[in-house]
Design a protein around this motif. Sequence first.
Motif, short mmCIF file in Angstrom:
data_model
loop_
_atom_site.label_atom_id
_atom_site.label_comp_id
_atom_site.label_asym_id
_atom_site.label_seq_id
_atom_site.Cartn_x
_atom_site.Cartn_y
_atom_site.Cartn_z
N THR A 63 -26.24 10.58 11.95
CA THR A 63 -26.60 9.40 11.16
C THR A 63 -26.04 9.57 9.75
N PHE A 64 -25.40 8.52 9.27
CA PHE A 64 -24.85 8.55 7.91
C PHE A 64 -24.94 7.15 7.31
N SER A 65 -24.75 7.06 6.02
CA SER A 65 -24.77 5.76 5.36
C SER A 65 -23.60 5.71 4.38
N GLY A 66 -23.24 4.50 4.00
CA GLY A 66 -22.14 4.35 3.05
C GLY A 66 -21.85 2.90 2.76
N ILE A 67 -20.77 2.69 2.01
CA ILE A 67 -20.32 1.36 1.62
C ILE A 67 -19.13 0.96 2.47
N VAL A 68 -19.14 -0.28 2.96
CA VAL A 68 -18.00 -0.80 3.72
C VAL A 68 -16.85 -1.07 2.75
N LEU A 69 -15.73 -0.37 2.96
CA LEU A 69 -14.58 -0.56 2.06
C LEU A 69 -13.65 -1.66 2.55
N GLY A 70 -13.56 -1.87 3.85
CA GLY A 70 -12.69 -2.93 4.38
C GLY A 70 -12.43 -2.74 5.85
N HIS A 71 -11.62 -3.64 6.39
CA HIS A 71 -11.32 -3.65 7.82
C HIS A 71 -9.81 -3.70 8.03
N ALA A 72 -9.36 -2.96 9.01
CA ALA A 72 -7.94 -3.00 9.38
C ALA A 72 -7.85 -3.31 10.86
N GLN A 73 -7.06 -4.33 11.21
CA GLN A 73 -6.97 -4.76 12.60
C GLN A 73 -5.58 -4.45 13.14
N SER A 74 -5.56 -3.73 14.26
CA SER A 74 -4.28 -3.45 14.90
C SER A 74 -3.82 -4.68 15.66
N ALA A 75 -2.53 -4.73 15.97
CA ALA A 75 -1.99 -5.91 16.66
C ALA A 75 -2.75 -6.14 17.96
N PHE A 76 -2.73 -5.14 18.84
CA PHE A 76 -3.48 -5.23 20.10
C PHE A 76 -3.80 -3.83 20.60
N HIS A 77 -4.98 -3.70 21.13
CA HIS A 77 -5.35 -2.46 21.79
C HIS A 77 -4.90 -2.60 23.25
N ARG A 78 -5.05 -1.56 24.05
CA ARG A 78 -4.68 -1.65 25.46
C ARG A 78 -5.48 -2.76 26.14
N LYS A 79 -4.87 -3.35 27.16
CA LYS A 79 -5.44 -4.47 27.92
C LYS A 79 -5.58 -5.72 27.05
N GLY A 80 -4.83 -5.77 25.96
CA GLY A 80 -4.82 -6.98 25.14
C GLY A 80 -6.04 -7.20 24.30
N ILE A 81 -6.86 -6.17 24.09
CA ILE A 81 -8.08 -6.32 23.29
C ILE A 81 -7.80 -5.87 21.86
#
Length: 305
Positions: A63-81
């Motif tokens: 268990t840990f806590s922290g501040i959300v710095l941001g999000h990075a989205q890849s083009a596509f994961h396997r199976k198109g997800i």
Amino acid sequence: MKLLHELDMSIQYLKGVGEAKAKKFECLGIKTVYDLLTYYPRDYQDRSKVKPIFSLQDGQRETFSGIVLGHAQSAFHRKGIKLTKTCISDGTGYVYILFFGQSNMDKILPPRSKVFVTGRIRRYRGEIQSTDFEYEVIDEKERELLHTNRIVPIYSLNENVPASIGQRMIRQAVNQALESFSDIKDMLPAEILLRQQLSDYYTALKNIHLPQNPEECKKARKRLVFDEFFLLQLAFGISQKSIAAKEKGIKYFIQGKMVDAFINSLPFTLTGAQKRVINELLHDMSQPVPMNRLLHGDVGSGKTV
């Protein structure tokens, strides 16, 4: 003050549940507030020990806590997800929690929001990551966290449970029920609670679901187990009284000399407990009402005599 029969209210009237969600809860046998509050946890996880990110151990559930710095989205994961990596920092390091197929992450976990996370840690290509986790955004308006930074209840789920009904939703519904019925009237008189050193009913319900420590949970279980035995004995007592009032039994006239002769013929002396039980049985048999008695004892205690 609310009375016990008011717990028969449908859970659809609880804040945050509604008719559609209430229908989904039925696969767990939960229809009323009483059903919900007596759907006790099968286990607990201690998520109260919050660790600095730099000390998180590979392969461990932490268990840990922290501040959300941001999000990075890849083009596509396997199976198109689509794969979204959310970066969290507490000043000692960075953790990437991985979401699959999620969108609008800026709304779900807004940057600069503070979160508590409990999850399985893995170190991969120089990063600290987690794909198996639960999180909770810290909302200053909420009085307490439900899903982390505490001892967290784990409820039984079966194969018929919809994906939308998970641990988080059950905890939220239970918490709302506890808030709505915080003034529920206790069925036990105060003198019994005092004599048996029992928690009141509401405290027992709250601490069986959301205990602050193991001792609270133990006391809650003691009270709820006492209720089960108390109600069972009460039902037996009512049934026995009803039978005695309606039905007539055979009244036996016990010949004391014959009983004495049998006892004197034994190659041993009866114990005090045996004598007491025999007298109770003879007394019941001499009454004009049906006898309702269980003879109970350990092996070798003298039941046969």
